[in-house]
Design a protein around this motif. Structure first.
Motif, PDB file in Angstrom:
ATOM      1  N   THR A   1      14.170   2.572   4.950  1.00  0.00           N
ATOM      2  CA  THR A   1      15.269   1.569   5.504  1.00  0.00           C
ATOM      3  C   THR A   1      15.439   0.739   4.372  1.00  0.00           C
ATOM      4  O   THR A   1      14.874   0.444   3.514  1.00  0.00           O
ATOM      5  N   SER A   2      16.517  -0.174   4.497  1.00  0.00           N
ATOM      6  CA  SER A   2      17.062  -1.225   3.555  1.00  0.00           C
ATOM      7  C   SER A   2      15.838  -2.260   3.481  1.00  0.00           C
ATOM      8  O   SER A   2      15.478  -2.609   2.146  1.00  0.00           O
ATOM      9  N   ASP A   3      14.963  -2.550   4.460  1.00  0.00           N
ATOM     10  CA  ASP A   3      13.868  -3.642   4.420  1.00  0.00           C
ATOM     11  C   ASP A   3      12.654  -2.979   3.631  1.00  0.00           C
ATOM     12  O   ASP A   3      12.112  -3.454   2.856  1.00  0.00           O
ATOM     13  N   GLU A   4      12.504  -1.594   3.844  1.00  0.00           N
ATOM     14  CA  GLU A   4      11.314  -0.946   3.138  1.00  0.00           C
ATOM     15  C   GLU A   4      11.904  -1.020   1.635  1.00  0.00           C
ATOM     16  O   GLU A   4      11.037  -0.822   0.632  1.00  0.00           O
ATOM     17  N   LEU A   5      13.148  -0.750   1.391  1.00  0.00           N
ATOM     18  CA  LEU A   5      13.824  -0.497  -0.024  1.00  0.00           C
ATOM     19  C   LEU A   5      13.237  -1.683  -0.630  1.00  0.00           C
ATOM     20  O   LEU A   5      13.037  -1.969  -1.945  1.00  0.00           O
ATOM     21  N   LYS A   6      13.726  -3.030   0.012  1.00  0.00           N
ATOM     22  CA  LYS A   6      13.441  -4.483  -0.397  1.00  0.00           C
ATOM     23  C   LYS A   6      11.946  -4.537  -1.075  1.00  0.00           C
ATOM     24  O   LYS A   6      11.677  -4.952  -2.004  1.00  0.00           O
ATOM     25  N   LYS A   7      11.071  -4.098  -0.074  1.00  0.00           N
ATOM     26  CA  LYS A   7       9.624  -4.233  -0.291  1.00  0.00           C
ATOM     27  C   LYS A   7       9.170  -3.242  -1.426  1.00  0.00           C
ATOM     28  O   LYS A   7       8.340  -4.009  -2.488  1.00  0.00           O
ATOM     29  N   LEU A   8       9.712  -2.169  -1.585  1.00  0.00           N
ATOM     30  CA  LEU A   8       9.479  -1.320  -2.758  1.00  0.00           C
ATOM     31  C   LEU A   8       9.981  -1.766  -4.088  1.00  0.00           C
ATOM     32  O   LEU A   8       9.113  -1.847  -5.162  1.00  0.00           O
ATOM     33  N   GLU A   9      11.013  -2.520  -3.930  1.00  0.00           N
ATOM     34  CA  GLU A   9      11.766  -3.215  -5.225  1.00  0.00           C
ATOM     35  C   GLU A   9      10.828  -4.329  -5.563  1.00  0.00           C
ATOM     36  O   GLU A   9      10.697  -4.421  -6.870  1.00  0.00           O
ATOM     37  N   ALA A  10      10.351  -5.224  -4.612  1.00  0.00           N
ATOM     38  CA  ALA A  10       9.721  -6.215  -4.940  1.00  0.00           C
ATOM     39  C   ALA A  10       8.247  -5.770  -5.647  1.00  0.00           C
ATOM     40  O   ALA A  10       7.897  -6.644  -6.520  1.00  0.00           O
ATOM     41  N   LEU A  11       7.638  -4.886  -5.123  1.00  0.00           N
ATOM     42  CA  LEU A  11       6.505  -4.349  -5.437  1.00  0.00           C
ATOM     43  C   LEU A  11       6.512  -3.785  -7.087  1.00  0.00           C
ATOM     44  O   LEU A  11       5.903  -3.956  -7.735  1.00  0.00           O
ATOM     45  N   GLU A  12       7.712  -2.968  -7.484  1.00  0.00           N
ATOM     46  CA  GLU A  12       8.081  -2.665  -8.698  1.00  0.00           C
ATOM     47  C   GLU A  12       8.188  -3.438  -9.580  1.00  0.00           C
ATOM     48  O   GLU A  12       7.664  -3.523 -10.792  1.00  0.00           O
ATOM     49  N   LYS A  13       8.837  -4.724  -9.100  1.00  0.00           N
ATOM     50  CA  LYS A  13       8.960  -5.994 -10.060  1.00  0.00           C
ATOM     51  C   LYS A  13       7.775  -6.495 -10.402  1.00  0.00           C
ATOM     52  O   LYS A  13       7.468  -7.028 -11.434  1.00  0.00           O
ATOM     53  N   PHE A  14       6.703  -6.584  -9.345  1.00  0.00           N
ATOM     54  CA  PHE A  14       5.463  -7.212  -9.535  1.00  0.00           C
ATOM     55  C   PHE A  14       4.845  -6.431 -10.461  1.00  0.00           C
ATOM     56  O   PHE A  14       4.037  -6.916 -11.420  1.00  0.00           O
ATOM     57  N   LYS A  15       4.903  -5.194 -10.352  1.00  0.00           N
ATOM     58  CA  LYS A  15       4.101  -4.258 -11.100  1.00  0.00           C
ATOM     59  C   LYS A  15       4.504  -4.432 -12.610  1.00  0.00           C
ATOM     60  O   LYS A  15       3.628  -4.358 -13.633  1.00  0.00           O
ATOM     61  N   ALA A  16       5.740  -4.472 -12.942  1.00  0.00           N
ATOM     62  CA  ALA A  16       6.273  -4.699 -14.226  1.00  0.00           C
ATOM     63  C   ALA A  16       5.911  -5.862 -14.549  1.00  0.00           C
ATOM     64  O   ALA A  16       5.622  -6.214 -16.109  1.00  0.00           O
ATOM     65  N   GLN A  17       5.820  -6.914 -13.901  1.00  0.00           N
ATOM     66  CA  GLN A  17       5.131  -8.366 -14.419  1.00  0.00           C
ATOM     67  C   GLN A  17       3.728  -8.432 -14.554  1.00  0.00           C
ATOM     68  O   GLN A  17       3.179  -9.356 -15.300  1.00  0.00           O
ATOM     69  N   HIS A  18       2.859  -7.476 -14.135  1.00  0.00           N
ATOM     70  CA  HIS A  18       1.665  -7.395 -14.266  1.00  0.00           C
ATOM     71  C   HIS A  18       0.872  -6.168 -14.396  1.00  0.00           C
ATOM     72  O   HIS A  18       0.536  -5.381 -13.678  1.00  0.00           O
ATOM     73  N   PRO A  19       1.555  -5.550 -15.752  1.00  0.00           N
ATOM     74  CA  PRO A  19       1.152  -4.247 -16.110  1.00  0.00           C
ATOM     75  C   PRO A  19      -0.525  -4.131 -16.348  1.00  0.00           C
ATOM     76  O   PRO A  19      -1.010  -3.085 -16.466  1.00  0.00           O
ATOM     77  N   GLU A  20      -0.977  -5.146 -16.366  1.00  0.00           N
ATOM     78  CA  GLU A  20      -2.816  -4.992 -16.572  1.00  0.00           C
ATOM     79  C   GLU A  20      -3.396  -4.694 -15.237  1.00  0.00           C
ATOM     80  O   GLU A  20      -4.449  -4.470 -15.250  1.00  0.00           O
ATOM     81  N   LEU A  21      -2.710  -4.921 -14.123  1.00  0.00           N
ATOM     82  CA  LEU A  21      -3.105  -4.595 -12.944  1.00  0.00           C
ATOM     83  C   LEU A  21      -3.126  -3.039 -12.667  1.00  0.00           C
ATOM     84  O   LEU A  21      -2.159  -2.510 -12.739  1.00  0.00           O
ATOM     85  N   ASP A  22      -4.141  -2.737 -11.812  1.00  0.00           N
ATOM     86  CA  ASP A  22      -4.140  -0.870 -11.551  1.00  0.00           C
ATOM     87  C   ASP A  22      -3.798  -0.938 -10.024  1.00  0.00           C
ATOM     88  O   ASP A  22      -4.386  -1.351  -9.280  1.00  0.00           O
ATOM     89  N   PHE A  23      -2.736  -0.266  -9.914  1.00  0.00           N
ATOM     90  CA  PHE A  23      -2.033   0.352  -8.394  1.00  0.00           C
ATOM     91  C   PHE A  23      -2.204   1.369  -7.958  1.00  0.00           C
ATOM     92  O   PHE A  23      -1.894   1.873  -7.059  1.00  0.00           O
ATOM     93  N   SER A  24      -3.168   2.256  -8.799  1.00  0.00           N
ATOM     94  CA  SER A  24      -3.269   3.866  -8.586  1.00  0.00           C
ATOM     95  C   SER A  24      -3.921   4.026  -7.374  1.00  0.00           C
ATOM     96  O   SER A  24      -3.490   4.998  -6.481  1.00  0.00           O
ATOM     97  N   ASN A  25      -4.891   3.124  -6.595  1.00  0.00           N
ATOM     98  CA  ASN A  25      -5.535   3.316  -5.257  1.00  0.00           C
ATOM     99  C   ASN A  25      -4.789   2.297  -4.391  1.00  0.00           C
ATOM    100  O   ASN A  25      -5.206   2.290  -3.171  1.00  0.00           O
ATOM    101  N   ALA A  26      -3.550   1.735  -4.554  1.00  0.00           N
ATOM    102  CA  ALA A  26      -3.122   1.104  -3.584  1.00  0.00           C
ATOM    103  C   ALA A  26      -2.420   1.755  -2.440  1.00  0.00           C
ATOM    104  O   ALA A  26      -1.754   2.809  -2.633  1.00  0.00           O
ATOM    105  N   LYS A  27      -2.659   1.228  -1.140  1.00  0.00           N
ATOM    106  CA  LYS A  27      -2.070   1.872  -0.144  1.00  0.00           C
ATOM    107  C   LYS A  27      -0.791   0.803   0.387  1.00  0.00           C
ATOM    108  O   LYS A  27      -1.208  -0.157   0.602  1.00  0.00           O
ATOM    109  N   ILE A  28       0.154   1.292   0.624  1.00  0.00           N
ATOM    110  CA  ILE A  28       1.393   0.492   1.033  1.00  0.00           C
ATOM    111  C   ILE A  28       1.846   0.981   2.262  1.00  0.00           C
ATOM    112  O   ILE A  28       2.330   2.135   2.293  1.00  0.00           O
ATOM    113  N   SER A  29       2.087   0.008   3.126  1.00  0.00           N
ATOM    114  CA  SER A  29       2.555   0.497   4.490  1.00  0.00           C
ATOM    115  C   SER A  29       3.597  -0.405   4.760  1.00  0.00           C
ATOM    116  O   SER A  29       3.896  -1.569   4.210  1.00  0.00           O
TER     117      SER A  29
END
Length: 193
Positions: free
Chosen positions: A165-193
Motif C-alpha cells: 500500500t502507499s503507507d508500506e511504500l513510504k516505509k520502504l522508501e524511508a528504509l532505502e534512504k536510511f540504508k543509503a545514508q548508512h552503508p556501514e550498517l548490515d541490514f541482511s538479517n533485518a526483519k521488516i514488518s
C-alpha cells in the motif's frame, strides 16, 4: 487465461497493453452474452433485463432477496436466477418495468466500498482492478477528501494485486534512504514488518 499479479508485473509496457486489450475484449464478449446488461457505482448496481415487448408488470416474477435474484415471466423458466455475488439492502433495492420491454433493477449494496466482479456468482467475472470511477464524481470532492479517496482506491487496488500500500511504500522508501545514508550498517538479517 488471466495472469497472476506476478506474471502481469513481468510484462513489458507493450505486452501489458496488448494483454489488457485482449482481456477487455474477452470480458466485453462474455458480458454481452448475458441475458441482461449491468453497471455499478461503489454504492449500487443497475441492471436492465429485456423481456418480450408488451409485457405487463403483473406478468413478471421478480424476486430480490438479500443474497439472491430471480427475474422472469410467471409460469416460465426465469430469464436470470441465482446467488448474488454480494449482499444487498432489501429496503433500498427496487425494480420497474419500462416501455413494457425492459425490467430495470436497482440493487443497493450493503458493502459500499467494494466493486462487484459479477452480479450472479455463476456468471463470468470482470477485473475490478481495472474499474475507473467517473472522474466527475471525484472532481466534485474538495481537495483533501479527493486525495484521501484516491489513496484508498490505490491502496485497495494494491492489496487486491498483493502489492504494498502507499503507507508500506513510504516505509520502504524511508528504509532505502536510511540504508543509503548508512552503508556501514548490515541490514541482511533485518526483519521488516
Amino acid at each position: 487465461m488471466p495472469l497472476s499479479p506476478d506474471e502481469y508485473d513481468k510484462l513489458s509496457k507493450e505486452e501489458r497493453e496488448t494483454y489488457d486489450n485482449s482481456e477487455r475484449e474477452r470480458e466485453a464478449k462474455e458480458q454481452a452474452e448475458l441475458p441482461y446488461s449491468w453497471k455499478q457505482e461503489l454504492g449500487d448496481v443497475s441492471l436492465v433485463v429485456p423481456v418480450p415487448k408488451g409485457t405487463r408488470a403483473k406478468q413478471l416474477d421478480v424476486v430480490i432477496q438479500k443474497k439472491r435474484l430471480s427475474v422472469g415471466l410467471k409460469g416460465k423458466e426465469p430469464i436470470m436466477a441465482g446467488e448474488l455475488c454480494k449482499e444487498v439492502k432489501l429496503d433500498d433495492s427496487t425494480w420497474t418495468l419500462e416501455d413494457q420491454e425492459f425490467v430495470h433493477i436497482h440493487l443497493e449494496k450493503i458493502n459500499q466500498q467494494t466493486w462487484w466482479e459479477n452480479v450472479l456468482t455463476h456468471h463470468p467475472k470482470i477485473d475490478t482492478t481495472k474499474i475507473q470511477p467517473e472522474n466527475s464524481k471525484l472532481s466534485d470532492l474538495d481537495g483533501e477528501t479527493r486525495g484521501m479517496v484516491e489513496k484508498m482506491m490505490f491502496d485497495n487496488q494494491q492489496k487486491q494485486m498483493g502489492k504494498p500500500t502507499s503507507d508500506e511504500l513510504k516505509k520502504l522508501e524511508a528504509l532505502e534512504k536510511f540504508k543509503a545514508q548508512h552503508p556501514e550498517l548490515d541490514f541482511s538479517n533485518a526483519k521488516i514488518s
